[in-house]
Design an enzyme around this catalytic site. Structure first.
Site, PDB file in Angstrom:
ATOM      1  N   ASP A  46     -18.561 -43.537  25.171  1.00 10.40           N
ATOM      2  CA  ASP A  46     -17.877 -42.603  25.750  1.00 10.40           C
ATOM      3  C   ASP A  46     -17.678 -42.487  27.226  1.00 10.40           C
ATOM      4  O   ASP A  46     -18.762 -41.668  27.312  1.00 10.40           O
ATOM      5  CB  ASP A  46     -17.281 -41.476  24.895  1.00 10.40           C
ATOM      6  CG  ASP A  46     -15.601 -40.081  24.713  1.00 10.40           C
ATOM      7  OD1 ASP A  46     -15.747 -40.841  26.581  1.00 10.40           O
ATOM      8  OD2 ASP A  46     -15.331 -39.939  24.571  1.00 10.40           O
ATOM      9  N   HIS A  47     -17.681 -42.938  28.292  1.00  7.33           N
ATOM     10  CA  HIS A  47     -17.894 -41.935  29.641  1.00  7.33           C
ATOM     11  C   HIS A  47     -17.451 -40.639  29.949  1.00  7.33           C
ATOM     12  O   HIS A  47     -17.497 -39.821  31.252  1.00  7.33           O
ATOM     13  CB  HIS A  47     -16.827 -43.025  31.244  1.00  7.33           C
ATOM     14  CG  HIS A  47     -18.463 -43.374  31.787  1.00  7.33           C
ATOM     15  ND1 HIS A  47     -18.537 -42.674  32.041  1.00  7.33           N
ATOM     16  CD2 HIS A  47     -18.039 -44.721  32.310  1.00  7.33           C
ATOM     17  CE1 HIS A  47     -18.951 -42.983  33.259  1.00  7.33           C
ATOM     18  NE2 HIS A  47     -19.345 -44.991  33.345  1.00  7.33           N
ATOM     19  N   ARG A  48     -16.896 -40.317  29.498  1.00 12.59           N
ATOM     20  CA  ARG A  48     -16.409 -38.369  29.175  1.00 12.59           C
ATOM     21  C   ARG A  48     -17.452 -37.624  28.335  1.00 12.59           C
ATOM     22  O   ARG A  48     -17.886 -36.379  28.954  1.00 12.59           O
ATOM     23  CB  ARG A  48     -15.105 -37.837  28.671  1.00 12.59           C
ATOM     24  CG  ARG A  48     -14.047 -38.256  28.560  1.00 12.59           C
ATOM     25  CD  ARG A  48     -12.666 -38.169  27.985  1.00 12.59           C
ATOM     26  NE  ARG A  48     -13.432 -39.005  26.149  1.00 12.59           N
ATOM     27  CZ  ARG A  48     -12.392 -38.970  25.621  1.00 12.59           C
ATOM     28  NH1 ARG A  48     -10.836 -37.635  25.919  1.00 12.59           N
ATOM     29  NH2 ARG A  48     -12.677 -39.067  24.317  1.00 12.59           N
TER      30      ARG A  48
END
Length: 514
Positions: free
Chosen positions: A484-486
């Site tokens: 998850d790039h967040r």
């Protein structure tokens, strides 16, 4: 003392309903704390629920085949000896009239029970809303009802319980021995003059009867029947206590097809109209539609939510696993035990998550917060008879390699049947996916929402590899991490991946962190 209500708890992962597959007890039975009392089929698995209370079963909350929702009463239990105590206390009831009565347990919210009195015996099982307490589970009595043993009549239906090992078997079962009237009450079984009794009995077994609730273990058997437009539990199976096997369902389907083709006349009880799902107006020639079952609908919604909410990215690398396999052989020889590749990589993953905790996390979109988990609950993607599931090994960070290996093996064995304990499919914080067992090298996997990452292992294959400036044949695998790039950036994910790769290429390097 008043009866206590066992409320159907939250089964986790957003599951709010379950179908009663089999009752393991009947009204009047005395049960101990943590004794399995019912088998439920949720959208993800078939689970046995233990009772958090001891007592005598007063009533059951539903019949076999009925769908119950979280928060509904699953069972009412009366304390042991309550009737005798009530009779003995009757003369003193007036003297105690001014003493406030103790309140019964109240439901604070669906699936959550809030007892107002402490029980003499408390449950050690994990049930959402009932807590976890330090009491050893009570072993089942040898006389407890069994799915393959004698059934009990409950509310006009036949209920049966599970086997000791909880496994399902789709192999054809032997017909029950002894004479037995297989027809509904007041009716005469259909039999042509001169028929062999065994053939007549098989015909009766393959007859649908509305309202019948025969035991059906396998979700595959249930699904096969639904795809052909009938309920498998309405067949009388050829197994013990009318257990319906896959062979029974397939035999009935064959009779349906023959009847529709006009090759044979339908026998008594065989539907004379097409029972398959009627085609929709959009259906074109040469295609058919198969409705999703409860689990498939839940999985589809879960996958869609993950793709919709998580901005995922993927990085991968090829890894020389030759030294890992050599270390595994040495470990097996030294201990006389067997350690699998999945268990070894799982241990590397736990060590890597300690160094890179942002991958052992989830993202709270409502608050825009990163939720870091202190413990590692390791999910293991598994293909089961019910489809793709992710059983969880809880507290993996506290386990030795041997303990982790045993926990992974236990989940693997449960995956063979798709029957898991109630807590086994919830609470994961990171998922390991060994899709190399499917014969592929890599995959851009869908992250198991609400987790932040998933590590995949490809197949182990021999390839030419440069070692010390020269070509050599080495055993190579591909590692892939979807994240998850967040939650983290590519540098953090790459650092995690290279650490796991380093442990695979040089397993002895992990000794420095032990």
């Amino acid at each position: 003392m008043s009866a206590r209500e066992f409320i159907l708890p939250d089964l986790g992962e957003g599951l709010t309903e379950a179908e009663v597959v089999a009752w393991l007890v009947a009204p009047g039975d005395e049960v101990a704390v943590d004794q399995p009392v019912v088998e439920l089929e949720s959208a993800k698995s078939v689970v046995q629920l233990p009772t958090p209370f001891a007592g005598v079963v007063e009533s059951l909350g539903g019949e076999v085949g009925q769908v119950l929702h979280a928060g509904e009463v699953l069972m009412r239990l009366t304390p042991v000896g309550a009737a005798a105590e009530a009779a003995a206390d009757a003369p003193a009831a007036t003297a105690r009239a001014d003493v406030p009565a103790r309140t019964a347990p109240e439901a604070a919210e669906p699936g959550i029970a809030v007892p107002t009195e402490s029980a003499g015996e408390e449950s050690g099982a994990v049930l959402i809303g009932y807590g976890t307490r330090a009491t050893a589970a009570t072993a089942r009595a040898a006389s407890a009802p069994s799915r393959f043993g004698a059934g009990r009549a409950i509310g006009g239906t036949s209920a049966a319980g599970p086997t000791g090992d909880g496994t399902a078997d789709d192999r054809p079962a032997s017909p029950p021995t002894g004479a037995q009237d297989l027809s509904p009450a007041g009716e005469t079984p259909h039999r042509d003059e001169g028929d062999d009794p065994a053939v007549a009995e098989a015909h009766a077994a393959h007859t649908l009867e509305h309202g019948r609730h025969s035991p059906v273990i396998s979700p595959i058997v249930r699904r096969l029947a639904r795809e052909h437009g009938f309920d498998a539990s309405e067949l009388l199976g050829t197994g013990p206590d009318g257990l319906v096997s896959r062979a029974d369902v397939e035999a009935f389907i064959a009779e349906l097809e023959e009847a529709r083709a006009g090759r044979t006349a339908p026998h008594a009880g065989l539907p004379t109209v097409a029972t398959a799902t009627p085609p929709t107006p959009d259906t074109r020639a040469g295609e058919h539609r198969v409705p999703l079952d409860r689990m498939q609908r839940a999985a589809a919604a879960h996958f869609s939510r993950s793709r919709r909410e998580i901005p995922e990215a993927t990085v991968w690398m090829d890894v020389d696993a030759t030294e890992l396999l050599a270390a595994r052989r040495q470990l097996n020889d030294a201990t006389g035990e067997r350690f699998g590749v999945t268990a070894l990589v799982a241990r590397f993953v736990v060590a890597a998550l300690r160094r890179h905790p942002s991958l052992n996390a989830s993202f709270d979109a409502e608050r825009d917060e990163l939720v870091l988990h202190d413990g590692v609950n390791l999910g293991l993607a598994a293909q089961t008879p019910r489809g793709l599931l992710v059983p969880v090994v809880h507290g993996a960070e506290r386990m030795s390699l041997r303990e982790l290996r045993d926990a992974v093996q236990a989940r693997t064995e449960q995956s063979a049947t798709g029957a898991f304990p109630p807590d086994a499919l919830s609470g994961g914080t990171f998922t390991l996916n060994n899709y190399g067992t499917l014969g592929v090298d890599g995959s851009a996997a869908i992250i198991n929402h609400p987790e932040a990452a998933m590590l995949g292992i490809g197949r182990l294959v021999e390839r030419p590899w440069v070692v010390d400036g020269a070509l050599a044949v080495r055993t190579v695998t591909e590692l892939t991490i979807s994240f998850d790039h967040r939650v983290c950036d590519g540098a953090e994910a790459a650092a995690f991946l290279t650490y796991v790769a380093g442990c695979i290429e040089r397993p002895i390097s992990l000794l420095a962190d032990l």
